[in-house]
Every structure is written in structure tokens, then in C-alpha cells.
Design an enzyme around this catalytic site. Structure first.
Site, PDB file in Angstrom:
ATOM      1  N   ARG A  48       0.890  -1.195   0.076  1.00 51.69           N
ATOM      2  CA  ARG A  48       0.023   0.121   0.161  1.00 51.69           C
ATOM      3  C   ARG A  48       0.749   1.384   0.097  1.00 51.69           C
ATOM      4  NH1 ARG A  48       1.773   1.911   4.031  1.00 51.69           N
ATOM      5  NH2 ARG A  48       0.605   3.778   3.880  1.00 51.69           N
ATOM      6  N   GLY A  49       0.338   2.441  -0.099  1.00 53.36           N
ATOM      7  CA  GLY A  49       1.070   3.767  -0.367  1.00 53.36           C
ATOM      8  C   GLY A  49       1.184   3.970  -1.776  1.00 53.36           C
ATOM      9  N   ALA A  50       1.008   5.176  -2.103  1.00 54.70           N
ATOM     10  CA  ALA A  50       0.775   5.358  -3.445  1.00 54.70           C
ATOM     11  C   ALA A  50       2.343   5.228  -4.270  1.00 54.70           C
ATOM     12  CB  ALA A  50       0.578   7.054  -3.658  1.00 54.70           C
ATOM     13  N   ARG A  89      -7.220  -0.791  -6.894  1.00 55.20           N
ATOM     14  CA  ARG A  89      -7.356   0.312  -5.891  1.00 55.20           C
ATOM     15  C   ARG A  89      -7.383   1.606  -6.993  1.00 55.20           C
ATOM     16  NH1 ARG A  89      -4.244   1.344  -0.573  1.00 55.20           N
ATOM     17  NH2 ARG A  89      -6.316   2.166  -0.064  1.00 55.20           N
ATOM     18  N   GLN A 198      -3.005   2.570   9.781  1.00 58.97           N
ATOM     19  CA  GLN A 198      -1.541   2.883   9.180  1.00 58.97           C
ATOM     20  C   GLN A 198      -0.572   3.789  10.024  1.00 58.97           C
ATOM     21  OE1 GLN A 198      -4.423   2.827   7.386  1.00 58.97           O
ATOM     22  NE2 GLN A 198      -4.227   2.441   5.397  1.00 58.97           N
ATOM     23  N   ASP A 239      -2.032  10.711  -2.486  1.00 59.52           N
ATOM     24  CA  ASP A 239      -2.238   9.618  -3.451  1.00 59.52           C
ATOM     25  C   ASP A 239      -2.347  10.103  -4.971  1.00 59.52           C
ATOM     26  OD1 ASP A 239      -3.088   8.498  -0.738  1.00 59.52           O
ATOM     27  OD2 ASP A 239      -3.005   6.932  -1.919  1.00 59.52           O
ATOM     28  N   ASN A 249      -5.547  12.494  -0.298  1.00 54.78           N
ATOM     29  CA  ASN A 249      -4.840  11.632   0.656  1.00 54.78           C
ATOM     30  C   ASN A 249      -5.789  11.252   1.577  1.00 54.78           C
ATOM     31  OD1 ASN A 249      -2.064  10.917   1.450  1.00 54.78           O
ATOM     32  ND2 ASN A 249      -2.562  12.238   3.287  1.00 54.78           N
ATOM     33  N   LYS A 250      -5.254  10.117   2.347  1.00 53.60           N
ATOM     34  CA  LYS A 250      -5.944   9.377   3.286  1.00 53.60           C
ATOM     35  C   LYS A 250      -6.915  10.059   4.039  1.00 53.60           C
ATOM     36  CE  LYS A 250      -5.744   5.694   3.739  1.00 53.60           C
ATOM     37  NZ  LYS A 250      -6.791   4.791   3.189  1.00 53.60           N
TER      38      LYS A 250
HETATM   39  O1  MRU Z   1      -4.763   3.312   2.012  1.00 52.91           O
HETATM   40  P1  MRU Z   1      -3.552   3.586   1.794  1.00 52.91           P
HETATM   41  O2  MRU Z   1      -2.613   2.984   3.182  1.00 52.91           O
HETATM   42  O3  MRU Z   1      -2.762   3.034   0.604  1.00 52.91           O
HETATM   43  O4  MRU Z   1      -3.113   4.947   1.937  1.00 52.91           O
HETATM   44  C1  MRU Z   1      -2.077   5.744   1.954  1.00 52.91           C
HETATM   45  C2  MRU Z   1      -1.909   7.207   1.896  1.00 52.91           C
HETATM   46  O5  MRU Z   1      -2.773   7.720   1.948  1.00 52.91           O
HETATM   47  C3  MRU Z   1      -0.512   7.914   1.962  1.00 52.91           C
HETATM   48  O6  MRU Z   1      -0.719   9.094   2.635  1.00 52.91           O
HETATM   49  C4  MRU Z   1      -0.111   8.216   0.505  1.00 52.91           C
HETATM   50  O7  MRU Z   1      -0.240   7.128  -0.473  1.00 52.91           O
HETATM   51  C5  MRU Z   1       1.064   8.685   0.330  1.00 52.91           C
HETATM   52  S1  MRU Z   1       2.441   7.719   0.609  1.00 52.91           S
HETATM   53  C6  MRU Z   1       4.140   7.990   0.526  1.00 52.91           C
END
Ligand code: MRU
Length: 342
Positions: A48-50, A89, A198, A239, A249-250
Site C-alpha cells: 500500500r501507499g501510492a 485500488r 496505518q 495519493d 490523501n488518506k
Molecule cells: O490506503 P493507503 O494506506 O494506501 O493510503 C496511503 C496514503 O494515503 C498515503 O498518505 C499516500 O499514499 C502517500 S504514501 C507516501
């Protein structure tokens, strides 16, 4: 030179990832060899994470090409399987970006696709190194004329943007790490980041390993921590950033930005150029992933809401550009207020 944990890699014809669903209790890797494996790992946030999703998308093309070879898929089937990875996703633009990068070499054959995918991983590490330093420079500059110039900078962050969200080094948490290395960092506040935690599971695990002083707060406390003057800057990842500077973002990022605006605290976004989506004019055009009710109405498999309670599980939110002080990438510092329409 600092090395983070390697979150995603290519080894002996397999994608190797850290299974993030098991942290912090267990640091275990998973090997992915089929499109089904990859889609499942992405959907349940094992990876996970962009930026890490960008790498997963790029390596996913290699997996798909190998599977096509083993199972005799035609081009149409291959395209359909890549579309499945893309849809696993929808919000982080990096996933599609990584697939497009590697798939652009399909005509040159498997070796060229693999080379391109590995370049995506290498570039992510290099980009994150620049983002960390540039972000720390920006914060130094923002506080150069205030009383914080000589004091430690206290940061609030959200979700996980560290090694685990990238190939190796982290974006927003990379900025935090760079401040720490410069001895400029005060206490870090990280919110839990409901429902999948997270913040309390992953970011706290990384901060521990870095020896950084931190406190975990519940999501609802973030704006109050800012209003009480405990935070000098909020630093988060993204993201997707729309052409006008709106930041996706999240979920839970937007309330932090509102609190920053009210308190006069800088709200800084750290993300690679691969997260900038020039093709999408504003944040309202971004598909926000809606996830399963069970993530909210259950806790570790035990129901906590009344039987029959439904949830609205929006995984991301949109922070309007006018609430964003700056966006730091590996190449530049963008001030959304200076963008056309910002
Ligand atoms: O749902 P996730 O855990 O994939 O969401 C991640 C985020 O929102 C992060 O802030 C974003 O991807 C940046 S990661 C460097």
C-alpha cells in the site's frame, strides 16, 4: 547513507513484498507470482501507499507477461488482466502510472518490460531521497525568521508515508527523518488513521526504529493537537494531486488542513512527480475508493456496531489547494496558491 526497509522488490521472477497487514507484530515477506496474487495483495493493503503501488503496478506487468507466457494468453487477455490490476485500488494515480510505464515497453519484449519496472523502483528511491532533503530545507526556510528558527520543529503526520509506503525511503516521513538527521526535529504526533491503523501500526513502527520521539493520537484529536499549539507543521503524503493543486490523501487529511488554516500552521504535502496528475483538473474528478463496511463496524473480526449497522467507508478525502502551503516533489516546491485557478 540511510537505508530504509525494502518494501517491494523483484527476486528470481517473483515480486517480494513486506506483508503490511501483519505489522507491527510480525515482519514477514510474501512472494507474488500471478496477477491474482498481486490483485489480492493490493486490495487487502498487504502492499500500500501510492509510490509502493506504482512499483507494484510496474512489476505487475512483468508478472502478467510471465503468466501470459506460461498460460498462453493472447494480447486481449493480457490487457484485461492489467486492467484488473489497475482497478484493484482506484485512487492513487501511481498504480496506473506504474503499469503504463512498464507496459509502454511491451513491444520490445519481456526483458525491456522488466528493465523499465526496475527503473521505476530505482527512481522511487532517488526521488524520495530528494523529497526528504527538499522538504527539510523548506521547513528550515519557513521557520527561519520565527522563534522556531532555533528550536526543534514539532510535526504532525497522518497515515503512513515512510519506507513502507514507498520502495524504500518514504515521502512525508522522509522529510521527518531528514529533520531528525539534521537535529531539527521535535516531537512527532501521528494519528491512528482509522480504520486500518496505518498511523499507529506502521508509522509508529517506523518512528520507533528511527529513534524519534512520538505520540500516537486518535484521529479526532489531530485538529485539537494543532489548535493547542503543539505542532509547528503538518507534513503528509498524497495519493494524487490534481492540476489545480487539490490534494487527495488518506481520509482525515482534510480536517488537519482546516485546523492548520485556522491556527496559522503550515500544511505541507510531500509526494513524487508520479503522484502529480495533470490530466485531472481538480480533486472533484478523482474516484474516491469506498471500502468494505466490515473495516468500520467490526474490530478484529468482532462486531462493534449494532447488527445491521451500515458504514460509509471512504478511504480518501480531498484537501482543496487553497489550504495547502506547499507541495514538495523531487524536482520542485509547488505553492498551490500560485497555480492558475489556485
Ligand atoms: O490506503 P493507503 O494506506 O494506501 O493510503 C496511503 C496514503 O494515503 C498515503 O498518505 C499516500 O499514499 C502517500 S504514501 C507516501
Amino acid at each position: 547513507m540511510f537505508r530504509g526497509v525494502r518494501t517491494i522488490d523483484w527476486r528470481d521472477g517473483r515480486v517480494v513484498i513486506i506483508d503490511q497487514t501483519l505489522l507491527p507484530a510480525e515482519l514477514r515477506t510474501l512472494e507474488l507470482t500471478s496477477v491474482d496474487d498481486l490483485v489480492e495483495a493490493i486490495a487487502r493493503l498487504a502492499v500500500r501507499g501510492a509510490p509502493a503501488l506504482g512499483a507494484a503496478g510496474a512489476l505487475g506487468v512483468v508478472i502478467a507477461v510471465d503468466q501470459a507466457d506460461r498460460e498462453g494468453w493472447d494480447d486481449e487477455r493480457l490487457a484485461g488482466e492489467l486492467a484488473r490490476v489497475r482497478a484493484a485500488r482506484p485512487t492513487a494515480v501511481n498504480l496506473s502510472w506504474g503499469i503504463d510505464r512498464a507496459a509502454s515497453r511491451l513491444a520490445q519484449g519481456r526483458q525491456a518490460v522488466l528493465q523499465e519496472a526496475l527503473a521505476v523502483l530505482d527512481e522511487d528511491v532517488a526521488a524520495n531521497r530528494s523529497i526528504g532533503e527538499r522538504g527539510a530545507d523548506l521547513l528550515d526556510e519557513l521557520f527561519a525568521r520565527s522563534s522556531t528558527a532555533t528550536q526543534a520543529i514539532r510535526v504532525h503526520t497522518h497515515c503512513n508515508t515512510g519506507s513502507l509506503a514507498t520502495v524504500e525511503l518514504g515521502t512525508a516521513l522522509g522529510v521527518v527523518r531528514a529533520l531528525h538527521q539534521r537535529r531539527r526535529l521535535g516531537r512527532v504526533y501521528v494519528d491512528e488513521t482509522r480504520p486500518l491503523l496505518q498511523g499507529s501500526r506502521l508509522t509508529a513502527w517506523e518512528l520507533d526504529r528511527l529513534g524519534i520521539d512520538y505520540r500516537v493520537v486518535v484521529d479526532g484529536a489531530g485538529p485539537t493537537v494543532i489548535a493547542r499549539g503543539l505542532v509547528d507543521a503538518v507534513v503528509v503524503g498524497a495519493d494524487r494531486v490534481a492540476a489545480n493543486g487539490d490534494v487527495v490523501n488518506k481520509v482525515g487529511t482534510y480536517p488537519l488542513a482546516l485546523a492548520c488554516a485556522r491556527a496559522g500552521v503550515p500544511f505541507v504535502v510531500a509526494a513524487p512527480e508520479s503522484t502529480m496528475d495533470e490530466a485531472t483538473p481538480t480533486g472533484s474528478g478523482v474516484e474516491i475508493e469506498t471500502r468494505a463496511d466490515a473495516e468500520i463496524v467490526e474490530w478484529s473480526g468482532v462486531r462493534v456496531a449494532p447488527a445491521g449497522a451500515r458504514a460509509l467507508n471512504l478511504a480518501f478525502d480531498v484537501t482543496p489547494a487553497d489550504l495547502v502551503t506547499a507541495i514538495v516533489t523531487e524536482d520542485r516546491v509547488i505553492r498551490p496558491s500560485e497555480l492558475a485557478g489556485g
